[in-house]
Design a protein around this motif. Structure first.
Motif, PDB file in Angstrom:
ATOM      1  N   LEU A  97      61.288  -2.101  84.667  1.00  0.00           N
ATOM      2  CA  LEU A  97      60.385  -2.762  83.723  1.00  0.00           C
ATOM      3  C   LEU A  97      60.430  -4.277  83.897  1.00  0.00           C
ATOM      4  N   ALA A  98      61.636  -4.801  84.073  1.00  0.00           N
ATOM      5  CA  ALA A  98      61.786  -6.248  84.248  1.00  0.00           C
ATOM      6  C   ALA A  98      61.079  -6.719  85.514  1.00  0.00           C
ATOM      7  N   GLU A  99      61.194  -5.943  86.576  1.00  0.00           N
ATOM      8  CA  GLU A  99      60.539  -6.315  87.836  1.00  0.00           C
ATOM      9  C   GLU A  99      59.021  -6.306  87.682  1.00  0.00           C
ATOM     10  N   LEU A 100      58.499  -5.301  86.986  1.00  0.00           N
ATOM     11  CA  LEU A 100      57.054  -5.237  86.762  1.00  0.00           C
ATOM     12  C   LEU A 100      56.570  -6.417  85.936  1.00  0.00           C
ATOM     13  N   GLN A 101      57.284  -6.727  84.853  1.00  0.00           N
ATOM     14  CA  GLN A 101      56.832  -7.811  83.978  1.00  0.00           C
ATOM     15  C   GLN A 101      56.963  -9.164  84.666  1.00  0.00           C
ATOM     16  N   ASN A 102      57.974  -9.327  85.518  1.00  0.00           N
ATOM     17  CA  ASN A 102      58.162 -10.608  86.201  1.00  0.00           C
ATOM     18  C   ASN A 102      57.024 -10.910  87.169  1.00  0.00           C
ATOM     19  N   HIS A 103      56.388  -9.859  87.691  1.00  0.00           N
ATOM     20  CA  HIS A 103      55.265 -10.053  88.601  1.00  0.00           C
ATOM     21  C   HIS A 103      53.957 -10.302  87.854  1.00  0.00           C
ATOM     22  N   GLN A 104      53.922  -9.960  86.575  1.00  0.00           N
ATOM     23  CA  GLN A 104      52.666 -10.036  85.833  1.00  0.00           C
ATOM     24  C   GLN A 104      52.643 -11.125  84.767  1.00  0.00           C
ATOM     25  N   ILE A 105      53.810 -11.600  84.360  1.00  0.00           N
ATOM     26  CA  ILE A 105      53.869 -12.622  83.310  1.00  0.00           C
ATOM     27  C   ILE A 105      54.390 -13.919  83.923  1.00  0.00           C
ATOM     28  N   ASN A 106      53.536 -14.909  83.990  1.00  0.00           N
ATOM     29  CA  ASN A 106      53.912 -16.178  84.610  1.00  0.00           C
ATOM     30  C   ASN A 106      54.469 -17.186  83.608  1.00  0.00           C
ATOM     31  N   ASP A 107      54.045 -17.068  82.361  1.00  0.00           N
ATOM     32  CA  ASP A 107      54.481 -18.022  81.345  1.00  0.00           C
ATOM     33  C   ASP A 107      55.876 -17.655  80.852  1.00  0.00           C
ATOM     34  N   ILE A 108      56.831 -18.575  80.972  1.00  0.00           N
ATOM     35  CA  ILE A 108      58.216 -18.289  80.615  1.00  0.00           C
ATOM     36  C   ILE A 108      58.362 -17.983  79.130  1.00  0.00           C
ATOM     37  N   ASN A 109      57.565 -18.623  78.291  1.00  0.00           N
ATOM     38  CA  ASN A 109      57.642 -18.367  76.852  1.00  0.00           C
ATOM     39  C   ASN A 109      57.255 -16.919  76.539  1.00  0.00           C
ATOM     40  N   LEU A 182      63.036   7.673  84.429  1.00  0.00           N
ATOM     41  CA  LEU A 182      61.875   8.265  83.760  1.00  0.00           C
ATOM     42  C   LEU A 182      60.599   7.464  84.009  1.00  0.00           C
ATOM     43  N   ILE A 183      60.683   6.424  84.828  1.00  0.00           N
ATOM     44  CA  ILE A 183      59.541   5.525  85.019  1.00  0.00           C
ATOM     45  C   ILE A 183      58.934   5.694  86.405  1.00  0.00           C
ATOM     46  N   ASN A 184      57.630   5.861  86.423  1.00  0.00           N
ATOM     47  CA  ASN A 184      56.851   5.803  87.655  1.00  0.00           C
ATOM     48  C   ASN A 184      55.859   4.652  87.528  1.00  0.00           C
ATOM     49  N   THR A 185      55.489   4.076  88.646  1.00  0.00           N
ATOM     50  CA  THR A 185      54.541   2.965  88.627  1.00  0.00           C
ATOM     51  C   THR A 185      53.133   3.482  88.894  1.00  0.00           C
ATOM     52  N   LEU A 186      52.222   3.139  87.990  1.00  0.00           N
ATOM     53  CA  LEU A 186      50.823   3.561  88.099  1.00  0.00           C
ATOM     54  C   LEU A 186      49.965   2.348  88.420  1.00  0.00           C
ATOM     55  N   LYS A 187      49.193   2.438  89.493  1.00  0.00           N
ATOM     56  CA  LYS A 187      48.322   1.326  89.886  1.00  0.00           C
ATOM     57  C   LYS A 187      46.947   1.517  89.261  1.00  0.00           C
ATOM     58  N   THR A 188      46.501   0.520  88.516  1.00  0.00           N
ATOM     59  CA  THR A 188      45.204   0.600  87.841  1.00  0.00           C
ATOM     60  C   THR A 188      44.083   0.210  88.809  1.00  0.00           C
ATOM     61  N   GLU A 190      42.173  -2.135  88.541  1.00  0.00           N
ATOM     62  CA  GLU A 190      42.158  -3.603  88.657  1.00  0.00           C
ATOM     63  C   GLU A 190      43.273  -4.123  89.559  1.00  0.00           C
ATOM     64  N   GLY A 191      44.113  -3.216  90.049  1.00  0.00           N
ATOM     65  CA  GLY A 191      45.188  -3.627  90.952  1.00  0.00           C
ATOM     66  C   GLY A 191      46.502  -3.935  90.270  1.00  0.00           C
ATOM     67  N   LYS A 192      46.584  -3.720  88.958  1.00  0.00           N
ATOM     68  CA  LYS A 192      47.828  -3.977  88.237  1.00  0.00           C
ATOM     69  C   LYS A 192      48.756  -2.773  88.314  1.00  0.00           C
ATOM     70  N   ASN A 193      50.041  -3.046  88.330  1.00  0.00           N
ATOM     71  CA  ASN A 193      51.045  -1.989  88.300  1.00  0.00           C
ATOM     72  C   ASN A 193      51.550  -1.815  86.874  1.00  0.00           C
ATOM     73  N   LEU A 194      51.405  -0.619  86.342  1.00  0.00           N
ATOM     74  CA  LEU A 194      51.833  -0.335  84.979  1.00  0.00           C
ATOM     75  C   LEU A 194      52.871   0.784  84.980  1.00  0.00           C
ATOM     76  N   PRO A 195      53.834   0.710  84.066  1.00  0.00           N
ATOM     77  CA  PRO A 195      54.840   1.779  84.001  1.00  0.00           C
ATOM     78  C   PRO A 195      54.271   3.037  83.359  1.00  0.00           C
ATOM     79  N   GLN A 196      54.647   4.167  83.901  1.00  0.00           N
ATOM     80  CA  GLN A 196      54.269   5.460  83.329  1.00  0.00           C
ATOM     81  C   GLN A 196      55.557   6.219  83.031  1.00  0.00           C
ATOM     82  N   PHE A 197      55.720   6.638  81.784  1.00  0.00           N
ATOM     83  CA  PHE A 197      56.981   7.217  81.343  1.00  0.00           C
ATOM     84  C   PHE A 197      56.908   8.743  81.318  1.00  0.00           C
TER      85      PHE A 197
END
Length: 266
Positions: A97-109, A182-188, A190-197
């Motif tokens: 989850l952390a790896e996925l969010q780090n690629h998608q969230i650029n704002d540190i806040n 329990l997590i698989n990565t689902l590609k939307t 739009e090209g985004k990677n989302l977790p699938q539980f």
């Protein structure tokens, strides 16, 4: 100790559930490597190696206590092994989850305060995985230099800023806990990677007398209403004596902030 060659000596710290292997240079005693083995092959642990090279045996003891804490559940050896595998699987999923969010969230806040896991610090030897989920502005004040620290991942981890919780497992009533990811990565589209539980099943989970816990770094000031909502959503009971000891929320927050920061201002 066991001398494997004229130049090397192996030492072991054993417990029922794991062991620590220390490789020393003979005859100087210099620590070459330190490995930890749970249910599989011993793996090098750089953090423990560094601690022993510094001769910091107080910190080394803390690591051993942390490793032992994984297995402190009311169960036999077989189920304690399953408890370790459950915690390890959870750590893998949180890291994903952390790896996925780090690629998608650029704002540190947003990464700290609005992401699924906040700032994730992986398990280091006996120190459990840590999630930093809130960094108040006053934590960024450097009193010594009379300046503000930058808000970034490196500073947060190096200075141990903010409020965090460690990911642990402890003895409890029976719960079904995962023993694999329990997590698989689902590609939307739009090209985004989302977790699938995946749902918990007999194939990916086990019934154990334990539960996962987030252990807070410091007590968290909260309201009785929020505790009731947590109980309603999770069925977890809380100590009703807290209701009789309740104080004004503003007073508790002010008291905690003074205790945390007044020593730094003197």
């Amino acid at each position: 100790p066991r001398q494997t060659s004229p130049a090397r000596v192996e030492c072991f710290v054993h417990s029922e559930m794991y062991y620590v292997e220390v490789l020393l240079e003979a005859p100087t005693g210099h620590v070459l490597d330190c490995k930890v083995a749970h249910q599989a092959e011993a793996l090098s642990c750089p953090e423990l190696t560094e601690v022993l090279q510094k001769g910091d045996f107080v910190e080394f003891t803390k690591h051993l206590e942390g490793l032992s804490a994984i297995y402190q559940i009311n169960a036999d050896k077989k189920n304690k092994t399953k408890a370790y595998l459950a915690l390890h699987a959870l750590e893998i999923d949180l890291s994903s989850l952390a790896e996925l969010q780090n690629h998608q969230i650029n704002d540190i806040n947003n990464l700290v305060h609005k992401s699924p896991v906040g700032i994730l610090e992986p398990r280091k030897g006996g120190h459990p995985m840590r999630l930093t989920y809130f960094v108040p502005p006053y934590d960024l004040i450097d009193v010594a230099s009379k300046s503000c620290l930058p808000l970034n991942v490196e500073v947060i981890l190096e200075k141990k800023l903010g409020t965090s919780a460690t990911v642990c497992i402890e003895s409890s009533s029976s719960h079904r806990l995962q023993h694999e990811s329990l997590i698989n990565t689902l590609k939307t589209p739009e090209g985004k990677n989302l977790p699938q539980f995946s749902a918990l099943t007999n194939l990916n989970s086990t019934q154990l007398p334990a539960c996962f816990v987030l252990r807070l770094q410091t007590p968290l000031v909260t309201s009785i209403d929020i505790l009731r909502k947590i109980r309603a959503d999770t069925s977890i009971e809380f100590n009703y004596e807290l209701i009789h000891k309740r104080e004004s929320l503003i007073h508790l927050i002010a008291k905690q902030m003074l205790e945390m920061h007044l020593p730094n201002l003197n």
